[in-house]
Design a protein around this motif. Sequence first.
Motif, PDB file in Angstrom:
ATOM      1  N   ASP A 246       7.475  21.679  30.055  1.00 58.60           N
ATOM      2  CA  ASP A 246       8.571  21.609  31.021  1.00 58.60           C
ATOM      3  C   ASP A 246       8.620  20.249  31.715  1.00 58.60           C
ATOM      4  O   ASP A 246       9.556  19.976  32.471  1.00 58.60           O
ATOM      5  N   THR A 247       7.628  19.421  31.468  1.00 54.09           N
ATOM      6  CA  THR A 247       7.590  18.100  32.079  1.00 54.09           C
ATOM      7  C   THR A 247       8.796  17.275  31.645  1.00 54.09           C
ATOM      8  O   THR A 247       9.062  17.119  30.454  1.00 54.09           O
TER       9      THR A 247
ATOM     10  N   GLN B 103      11.632  14.051  39.149  1.00 51.37           N
ATOM     11  CA  GLN B 103      10.565  14.202  38.155  1.00 51.37           C
ATOM     12  C   GLN B 103       9.794  15.497  38.382  1.00 51.37           C
ATOM     13  O   GLN B 103       9.381  15.788  39.519  1.00 51.37           O
TER      14      GLN B 103
ATOM     15  N   PRO C 107       3.296  22.731  30.407  1.00 52.62           N
ATOM     16  CA  PRO C 107       3.324  21.269  30.229  1.00 52.62           C
ATOM     17  C   PRO C 107       4.593  20.781  29.526  1.00 52.62           C
ATOM     18  O   PRO C 107       5.083  19.689  29.841  1.00 52.62           O
TER      19      PRO C 107
ATOM     20  N   ARG D 133      17.573  18.559  31.752  1.00 45.62           N
ATOM     21  CA  ARG D 133      16.316  17.820  31.812  1.00 45.62           C
ATOM     22  C   ARG D 133      16.203  16.882  30.617  1.00 45.62           C
ATOM     23  O   ARG D 133      16.794  17.128  29.571  1.00 45.62           O
TER      24      ARG D 133
ATOM     25  N   LEU E  40       4.370  17.326  41.096  1.00 50.16           N
ATOM     26  CA  LEU E  40       3.290  17.594  40.144  1.00 50.16           C
ATOM     27  C   LEU E  40       2.729  18.982  40.415  1.00 50.16           C
ATOM     28  O   LEU E  40       2.420  19.320  41.567  1.00 50.16           O
TER      29      LEU E  40
ATOM     30  N   ALA F 122      13.067  14.769  28.702  1.00 47.30           N
ATOM     31  CA  ALA F 122      11.674  14.372  28.537  1.00 47.30           C
ATOM     32  C   ALA F 122      11.626  13.021  27.825  1.00 47.30           C
ATOM     33  O   ALA F 122      12.586  12.650  27.128  1.00 47.30           O
TER      34      ALA F 122
ATOM     35  N   THR G 248       6.408  17.239  36.737  1.00 52.20           N
ATOM     36  CA  THR G 248       5.263  17.027  35.858  1.00 52.20           C
ATOM     37  C   THR G 248       4.351  18.237  35.940  1.00 52.20           C
ATOM     38  O   THR G 248       3.930  18.626  37.038  1.00 52.20           O
ATOM     39  N   VAL G 249       4.072  18.821  34.799  1.00 52.19           N
ATOM     40  CA  VAL G 249       3.215  20.005  34.727  1.00 52.19           C
ATOM     41  C   VAL G 249       1.948  19.626  33.971  1.00 52.19           C
ATOM     42  O   VAL G 249       1.992  19.244  32.807  1.00 52.19           O
ATOM     43  N   SER G 250       0.830  19.723  34.656  1.00 50.31           N
ATOM     44  CA  SER G 250      -0.445  19.363  34.038  1.00 50.31           C
ATOM     45  C   SER G 250      -1.096  20.589  33.407  1.00 50.31           C
ATOM     46  O   SER G 250      -0.946  21.707  33.895  1.00 50.31           O
TER      47      SER G 250
END
Length: 122
Positions: free
Chosen positions: A89-90, A117, A87, A38, A11, A40, A119-121
Motif C-alpha cells: 500500500d506504500t 505519502q 507494505p 495512489r 509511516l 507507487a 509508507t507501510v513498513s
Amino acid sequence: QVQLVESGGGLVQAGGSLRLSCAVSGSIFSINAMGWYRQAPGKQRELVAAITSGGSTNYADSVKGRFTISRDNAKNTVYLQMNSLKPEDTAVYYCNADWRLVASIPDRFRSWGQGTQVTVSS
C-alpha cells in the motif's frame, strides 16, 4: 481558485491504520464525485476508491474490505480510512474532486490534491 488539501499520511507498520482527509476549498456550486488515487514508485497512478455525491462507492479489488471512503458534504471533505495496511500500500495518495463552478454552467471540472505519502513498513 479551487484547492484540495490532503492530510493524514505517514509511516505505519504493517497491520496498522491511517486516515486520510482531503478538504476542498474555493467558490464552487457543487462537488460531484470524489476519489482517492495512489502512485507507487515506477508505477502508474491507480484508482483506490471513489464516492459519488449520493454516497455510492467503488473500490479497487486490492483494497476491498480494508479501506473505506466517506465524505462530509457540509465540509466538502473526503476521507479514506485505511486498515490492515500492507507494505504494497506504500505510495503517494492523491485525492480528486469533480465540481461545477455555477448552477448555470453544466460543465464539470476536476482538481487534484498535492499528494500525501503513505509508507507501510514490514
